[in-house]
Motif scaffolding. Structure first.
Motif, PDB file in Angstrom:
ATOM      1  N   THR A 458       0.852  -1.124  -0.044  1.00 51.65           N
ATOM      2  CA  THR A 458      -0.069   0.004   0.005  1.00 51.65           C
ATOM      3  C   THR A 458       0.914   1.412  -0.012  1.00 51.65           C
ATOM      4  N   GLY A 459       2.224   1.268   0.130  1.00 59.36           N
ATOM      5  CA  GLY A 459       2.943   2.426   0.465  1.00 59.36           C
ATOM      6  C   GLY A 459       3.052   2.838   1.614  1.00 59.36           C
ATOM      7  N   GLU A 460       2.329   2.240   2.679  1.00 58.33           N
ATOM      8  CA  GLU A 460       2.599   2.798   4.103  1.00 58.33           C
ATOM      9  C   GLU A 460       4.070   2.485   4.473  1.00 58.33           C
ATOM     10  N   VAL A 466      11.874   0.834  -4.279  1.00 57.43           N
ATOM     11  CA  VAL A 466      10.947  -0.257  -4.855  1.00 57.43           C
ATOM     12  C   VAL A 466       9.581   0.265  -4.659  1.00 57.43           C
ATOM     13  N   ASN A 467       9.009   1.016  -3.591  1.00 60.08           N
ATOM     14  CA  ASN A 467       7.584   1.534  -3.768  1.00 60.08           C
ATOM     15  C   ASN A 467       7.798   2.934  -4.029  1.00 60.08           C
ATOM     16  N   ARG A 468       8.973   3.578  -3.799  1.00 57.63           N
ATOM     17  CA  ARG A 468       8.822   5.129  -4.106  1.00 57.63           C
ATOM     18  C   ARG A 468      10.429   5.345  -4.455  1.00 57.63           C
ATOM     19  N   PHE A 469      10.525   6.523  -5.033  1.00 57.07           N
ATOM     20  CA  PHE A 469      11.758   6.998  -5.670  1.00 57.07           C
ATOM     21  C   PHE A 469      12.440   6.111  -6.598  1.00 57.07           C
ATOM     22  N   ARG A 470      11.500   5.488  -7.641  1.00 54.10           N
ATOM     23  CA  ARG A 470      12.197   4.576  -8.565  1.00 54.10           C
ATOM     24  C   ARG A 470      13.074   5.116  -9.556  1.00 54.10           C
ATOM     25  N   LEU A 471      13.653   4.146 -10.450  1.00 57.08           N
ATOM     26  CA  LEU A 471      14.266   4.702 -11.428  1.00 57.08           C
ATOM     27  C   LEU A 471      14.359   3.281 -12.476  1.00 57.08           C
ATOM     28  N   GLU A 472      14.463   4.171 -13.894  1.00 60.28           N
ATOM     29  CA  GLU A 472      14.723   3.034 -14.959  1.00 60.28           C
ATOM     30  C   GLU A 472      15.893   2.716 -14.906  1.00 60.28           C
ATOM     31  N   GLU A 473      16.358   1.422 -14.595  1.00 61.52           N
ATOM     32  CA  GLU A 473      17.829   1.287 -14.425  1.00 61.52           C
ATOM     33  C   GLU A 473      18.181   0.232 -15.601  1.00 61.52           C
ATOM     34  N   PRO A 474      19.561   0.203 -15.934  1.00 59.54           N
ATOM     35  CA  PRO A 474      19.914  -0.977 -16.959  1.00 59.54           C
ATOM     36  C   PRO A 474      19.996  -2.252 -16.062  1.00 59.54           C
ATOM     37  N   PRO A 475      20.169  -3.252 -16.799  1.00 59.94           N
ATOM     38  CA  PRO A 475      20.336  -4.539 -16.228  1.00 59.94           C
ATOM     39  C   PRO A 475      21.701  -4.674 -15.409  1.00 59.94           C
TER      40      PRO A 475
END
Length: 558
Positions: A458-460, A466-475
Motif C-alpha cells: 500500500t506504500g505505508e 521499490v515502492n517510492r523513488f524508483r528509477l529506470e535502470e539498466p540490467p
C-alpha cells in the motif's frame, strides 16, 4: 507537589501551549500514529516520565554486571573491538580459501563459513539431490580433504572460525578439529562458533535432517564433548536472524530465540550436564534490521531478559552463564535489487545499530547480495564499512552511548514486555519444541510478515527504490557467477578421495558410529571423529544417523 507531578504538569502544558498549536498550524494532527517497523506505537517525545531513574540499578546497572543491559564487558570496545567476521564461501574449498585469505589480509579478524545447500542438508556432491546446487550458495564440503583445503594457511590457533551449519554441525566441527590436529594446533586453543541451532530450522529456515528428539541428542552431546575438549568454542549460536528474515517483529525475534535457548538449556540439564558447565559457551545470533533505535533497544532487552532467565529460572551461579553474547548480521531481507548502491546506506545504518547495541561480532552484507554472491570488490566495501565505524566514527569511545536516552530506555522496556508475553505463550504450550510442533511460532511469524508486506504494497511502509523513488535502470553487470563446471570438479575430487582412502578403516568407523547411534545414551562425538578422520563422507555419516534417527517431515498447518 513532587518532582514527577511538576514534570507531568509541565509536559501537559507544553503539549497544549506549544506542540498542538504548532502541529495544527502546519496542517498535521497531534494524534498522528507513528510506529516502529515492528508496529510499536511511538510518541512524539520521551521524557524522564517514560524512564524513571529510580530503577536504574535494577534495570540498567553497569556494563559487565547483572543484568548486562549496558553490555557484557566493563569497557566494551574501549578494550577490544567486535570481531569483524564476513560471511563467505562459494564453489570449491580452493576458491573459498583464497577469499578467506584475501579478507584476512584486508583486516577481517575472524572467518565465517557459508556452506552450500547440499552440505547443509547432509548430501554429498554426487548425490542426485545435490545436482545443480553444488557450490552455489556456499562452499561444498564432502570429506575431511575439503576442510583441509578450506583452512590451508589459516592459523587456527589465532583465527576464530564461525560456521553456519545446523543439522550436520557435529560433523563439520569435527572436521575443523581434525585439521587443527594435522596442523599441530592444541585443539583446546581453538575458538569459534557453530550455529548448531536446529529449532529455528523447523520454525523459520528449513535446513533440517533429523526429527527434534535425536537432533537435541546431537546438540547436547556437542555441549558435553566441547566442555572437555574445546573450552573456548561456542557450541551453539541460537539464531534469531533467520526468524527475523522470515518476517518476525523485533520482539518476536527476541522471544522465539530465547525460548529456543531455554529449550537447549533444559535438554542439556536433562542429559545430566550442570548449567554452569555449558551455559558460558552458549551464544546468540541476531538480525540488524532497518529501524535504527528499535534494533538497539532489541539487543539491550535481549541481554537483560536472558540474564534474568538464566539466574532465576535455571539457577545459574556463574555470571558468565548470565551473559548473552551475540553475533549480528545486517538484514539480507532489506537489500534491494533496485538501485543496489542504496544498500550501502542500509547496511551502514544496520551495522551502526549493532555496534551501539553492543554486539560481539558483526557481518556486514555486500551491496550486490540481492542479485548474486558478493564480488571481491563489494565484499571489501562491506568490510570497510565496519572499519570506518570502528576507527573513524567515535562511537566506540564510551560504553553504551545511548544508554539513558528516554526513548531508548522506554523502547527497551517495551520490547522486553512484548517478548515476555510471547515467552509466556510458549511456556503455556509446553516449551519451544511443543510450540513449533503445534505451529504456533510459525503462524506468529507468518502473520507479522503478512502485515509488513501489506504495508509495503500500500506504500505505508516506504522502501526506497521499490515502492517510492524508483528509477529506470539498466540490467546489472559485473555480478559474480559461480562456474557451472564447479559441480563436476567437486564430484571428481570426491571420487578421488574415495579411491585413495582405506576402505576397511572407513567401514569399521561407520560400523562403530552405527552402533553408537543405535543406543540412545551412547556418546556420538567420539565415533563421529573417528569416521571423519577415516575420510568417510558427510553423506555416509549422515546416512548412518538417518538409519536410526529417521528424517523430519514437517507437519502441514491449515
Amino acid at each position: 507537589m513532587d518532582q514527577r507531578e511538576t514534570l507531568e504538569k509541565a509536559y501537559q502544558a507544553w503539549k497544549e501551549r506549544v506542540l498542538e498549536p504548532f502541529v495544527h498550524k502546519s496542517g498535521g494532527a497531534t494524534d498522528n500514529r507513528v510506529e516502529t517497523v515492528s508496529e510499536i506505537p511511538v510518541n512524539p517525545l520521551y521524557t524522564p516520565l517514560d524512564a524513571p531513574d529510580a530503577q536504574y540499578l535494577d534495570k540498567l546497572g553497569f556494563p559487565g554486571e547483572y543484568p548486562f543491559t549496558r553490555g557484557i564487558y566493563p569497557n566494551m570496545y574501549r578494550g577490544r573491538l567486535w570481531t569483524m567476521r564476513q560471511y563467505a564461501g562459494f564453489g570449491t574449498a580452493e576458491e573459498s580459501n583464497l577469499r578467506y585469505r584475501y579478507l584476512l589480509e584486508q583486516g577481517q579478524t575472524g572467518l565465517s563459513v557459508a556452506f552450500d545447500l547440499p552440505t547443509q542438508m547432509g548430501y554429498d556432491s554426487d548425490a542426485p539431490e545435490a545436482q545443480g546446487e553444488v557450490g552455489k550458495v556456499g562452499v561444498a564440503i564432502d570429506t575431511l580433504k575439503d576442510m583441509e583445503i578450506l583452512l590451508d594457511q589459516i592459523p587456527l590457533d589465532r583465527v576464530s572460525v564461525s560456521m553456519t551449519i545446523n543439522a550436520p554441525a557435529a560433523i563439520l566441527l569435527l572436521m575443523v578439529v581434525a585439521v587443527a590436529k594435522r596442523q599441530g594446533v592444541d585443539i583446546r586453543r581453538l575458538s569459534g562458533t557453530i550455529q548448531n541451532d536446529i529449532l529455528k530450522e523447523y520454525a523459520a529456515r528449513g535446513t533440517y535432517i533429523f526429527p527434534p528428539k535425536p537432533s537435541m541428542r546431537l546438540i547436547t552431546d556437542i555441549f558435553r564433548w566441547c566442555s572437555v575438549h574445546l573450552p573456548h568454542w561456542n557450541t551453539i549460536s541460537i539464531s534469531g536472524y533467520h526468524i527475523r528474515e522470515a518476517g518476525s517483529t523485533a520482539a518476536q525475534e527476541v522471544a522465539f530465540t530465547l525460548a529456543n535457548g531455554m529449550e537447549y538449556v533444559k535438554a542439556a540439564l536433562e542429559a545430566g550436564l550442570a548449567v554452569d558447565q555449558f551455559a558460558p559457551r552458549l551464544s546468540f545470533f541476531f538480525n540488524a534490521h532497518m529501524d535504527f533505535f528499535e534494533e538497539i533497544a532489541k539487543y539491550r532487552a535481549a541481554r537483560r531478559l536472558w540474564a534474568e532467565i538464566m539466574r532465576t529460572r535455571f539457577g545459574a551461579q556463574d555470571p558468565r552463564s548470565w551473559q548473552l553474547r551475540f553475533h549480528t548480521q545486517t538484514a539480507g531481507s532489506t537489500l534491494t535489487a533496485q538501485q543496489p548502491d542504496t544498500n550501502v546506506v542500509r547496511v551502514t545504518l544496520q551495522a551502526l545499530a549493532a555496534v551501539l547495541g553492543g554486539t560481539q561480532s558483526l557481518h556486514t552484507n555486500a551491496k550486490d547480495e540481492a542479485l548474486a554472491l558478493p564480488t571481491e570488490e563489494s565484499a571489501r566495501l562491506a568490510l570497510r564499512t565496519q572499519q570506518v565505524i570502528a576507527y573513524e566514527s567515535g562511537v566506540t569511545a564510551t560504553v553504551d552511548p545511548l544508554g539513558g536516552s528516554y526513548y531508548i530506555e522506554w523502547l527497551t522496556d517495551r520490547i522486553m514486555q512484548q517478548a515476555l508475553y510471547y515467552i509466556d505463550q510458549i511456556d503455556q504450550r509446553g516449551g519451544a519444541v511443543a510450540a513449533i510442533e503445534a505451529g504456533y511460532i510459525q503462524r506468529e511469524i507468518q502473520d507479522a510478515a503478512y502485515r509488513f508486506q501489506q504495508k509495503v504494497e500500500t506504500g505505508e511502509q516506504v522502501i526506497v527504490g521499490v515502492n517510492r523513488f524508483r528509477l529506470e535502470e539498466p540490467p546489472p553487470s559485473q555480478l559474480m557467477r559461480v562456474d557451472e563446471a564447479i559441480g563436476r570438479r567437486q564430484v571428481e575430487k570426491l571420487h578421488q578421495v574415495k579411491a585413495a582412502r582405506d576402505p576397511k578403516r572407513v567401514t569399521d568407523a561407520l560400523a562403530r558410529l552405527e552402533q553408537a547411534a543405535s543406543r540412545p545414551d551412547a556418546p556420538l562425538m567420539e565415533p563421529l571423529l573417528e569416521a571423519v578422520e577415516s575420510y568417510a563422507t558427510l553423506g555416509e555419516m549422515v546416512g548412518v544417523l538417518k538409519k536410526h534417527f529417521g528424517q523430519y517431515r514437517p507437519p502441514v498447518f491449515i
